[in-house]
Enzyme design. Structure first.
Site, PDB file in Angstrom:
ATOM      1  N   GLY A 172       4.475   1.483   2.681  1.00 52.00           N
ATOM      2  CA  GLY A 172       5.510   2.326   3.276  1.00 52.00           C
ATOM      3  C   GLY A 172       6.902   1.772   3.032  1.00 52.00           C
ATOM      4  N   ASP A 173       7.081   0.483   3.272  1.00 47.74           N
ATOM      5  CA  ASP A 173       8.373  -0.158   3.018  1.00 47.74           C
ATOM      6  C   ASP A 173       8.754  -0.044   1.550  1.00 47.74           C
ATOM      7  OD1 ASP A 173       9.022  -1.140   5.632  1.00 47.74           O
ATOM      8  OD2 ASP A 173       7.524  -2.704   5.380  1.00 47.74           O
ATOM      9  N   SER A 174       7.782  -0.281   0.675  1.00 44.65           N
ATOM     10  CA  SER A 174       8.073  -0.273  -0.758  1.00 44.65           C
ATOM     11  C   SER A 174       8.435   1.122  -1.254  1.00 44.65           C
ATOM     12  CB  SER A 174       6.875  -0.816  -1.540  1.00 44.65           C
ATOM     13  OG  SER A 174       6.622  -2.172  -1.187  1.00 44.65           O
ATOM     14  N   ALA A 177      11.914   1.832  -0.207  1.00 44.71           N
ATOM     15  CA  ALA A 177      12.853   1.115  -1.064  1.00 44.71           C
ATOM     16  C   ALA A 177      13.050   1.844  -2.389  1.00 44.71           C
ATOM     17  CB  ALA A 177      12.342  -0.305  -1.307  1.00 44.71           C
TER      18      ALA A 177
END
Length: 403
Positions: A172-174, A177
């Site tokens: 999710g973070d990636s 980003a």
């Protein structure tokens, strides 16, 4: 002061990175990979928690050299009014501010888009947050795991009958980003025409939801709820993971009609191509379990090396399920510089992933690994904020900076 990564396509773009952990800093890493000058603001004393996340050796994360590569570290206390004033001055000299604080935090510090645009009309402020900058839940705390849950990927990850599973990385973070980098680059292109900056609002849950294919329309129009199916995609066969004689797991994707025929030839079973149970896409989907059993009887008779060689010769997409040792040893990874070994400050060459994508004329580069906390504070503040020796001493004495 030497600019980092100046050969890349974003050479000449200056980014002020605010925030911590993964979503914002990974976006900053990618922008720096592409040649942007990224100035990372960290709290004095502790710095970004990513310095101590994951596998730690000698007090430092093994991830840190990669996620902070090509960046300049400025140790500045953003919770103090004078630190906020310094940050505003830095932002006035930047093209992009990249942040992943909880929505409302920057406004409270006088670092919101309106405040920054008043002194730098071309500024692009890129927000990365769990639930976005607007909406009834925007002010809630939202880590990547919650974004993965709300975005739908957790529900579709894992084996049938199991609880929703994590993918194994902070996907999710990636994804957030990546969308932040897309938004930044797009806003820079638009600014070249209009001369004006804008806000870019990336919500982690939306970054995940954007990749969920036709799950919503499948449910609303056809009543089909896509859920966990393990290593297979229902109705698409053969496309699974098969065990070799030496215990390796091999992914084989032979679901297209022409590719399936080539797979049958590779297996020495051309009759399976015309078997009515498998002779078209729909039939293979209905009989996928039986077909997978036929294929694995064959794969289990060959070593992974022999199996992959035969499949390559017959034009059948296949690949071993890689672990880290496989990546480090793979000739394709090496040929395309996907395993970089820059030297850290302590003289250790640690592998890290290479730059994606590859640019033919303006390639990115890794010129430095993750910096020491505050390594560039004095130089950056002197050049961009006009802080002289007297001002520097005062900021240090009052704990506004550390260098």
């Amino acid at each position: 002061m030497t600019k980092h990564g100046s050969s890349g396509p974003l050479s000449g773009v200056r980014v002020l990175e605010l925030g911590s952990f993964i979503a914002g800093p990974f976006a900053g890493q990618l922008l720096a990979d592409y040649g942007a000058e990224v100035i990372k603001i960290e709290p004095p004393g502790e710095g970004d928690p990513m310095r101590r996340w994951g596998v730690v050796q000698d007090g430092q994360s093994l991830w840190w050299p990669a996620i902070a590569r090509n960046k300049k570290s400025v140790a500045l206390n953003l919770r103090h009014g004078d630190g906020q004033a310094v940050a505003r001055t830095l932002a006035s000299r930047c093209d992009v501010v990249l942040e992943n604080f909880r929505p409302g935090t920057l406004d409270a510090w006088g670092l919101g888009y309106q405040a920054l645009a008043a002194i730098n009309p071309g500024i692009i402020v890129v927000h990365v947050s769990g639930l976005g900058q607007t909406g009834p839940r925007s002010r809630e705390a939202g880590f990547g795991s919650i974004g993965e849950a709300m975005g739908g990927i957790r529900f579709t990850t894992g084996d049938a009958g199991s609880r929703p599973a994590r993918t194994g990385i902070s996907i999710g973070d990636s994804l957030a980003a990546l969308f932040a980098v897309v938004g930044t680059s797009t806003a820079l292109v638009e600014r070249a025409k209009s001369g004006r900056g804008q806000e870019v609002d990336v919500a982690i849950y939306e970054a995940v939801a954007a990749l969920m294919e036709s799950t919503m329309v499948d449910y609303e129009r056809a009543g089909v709820l896509r859920t966990r199916t393990g290593s297979v995609l229902p109705g698409v066969a053969p496309s699974n993971v098969y065990r070799s004689a030496d215990g390796a797991d091999i992914a084989i994707a032979g679901n297209a009609d022409a590719v399936y025929r080539r797979l049958c030839g590779a297996m020495g079973r051309p009759e399976l191509a015309d078997d009515p149970r498998f002779d078209n896409h729909e039939a293979r989907g209905r009989n996928s379990v039986v077909l997978d059993e036929e294929i694995e009887r064959w794969t289990a008779s060959l070593t992974a090396e022999d199996l992959l060689g035969i499949l390559a010769d017959h034009g059948v997409p296949a690949g071993k399920i890689y672990t880290a040792p496989d990546m480090l040893a793979d000739v394709q990874y090496a040929a395309r510089q996907m395993v970089l070994r820059p030297e850290t400050d302590d003289g250790v060459e640690g592998p890290m992933a290479g730059i994606v994508p590859k640019f033919s004329r303006t390639p990115g580069a890794v010129s430095t690994v993750g910096p020491r906390l505050g390594q560039h504070t004095r130089a950056v503040l002197g050049e961009l904020a006009g802080v002289d020796d007297e001002g520097w001493a005062d900021l240090v004495t009052r704990g506004i900076v550390a260098g």
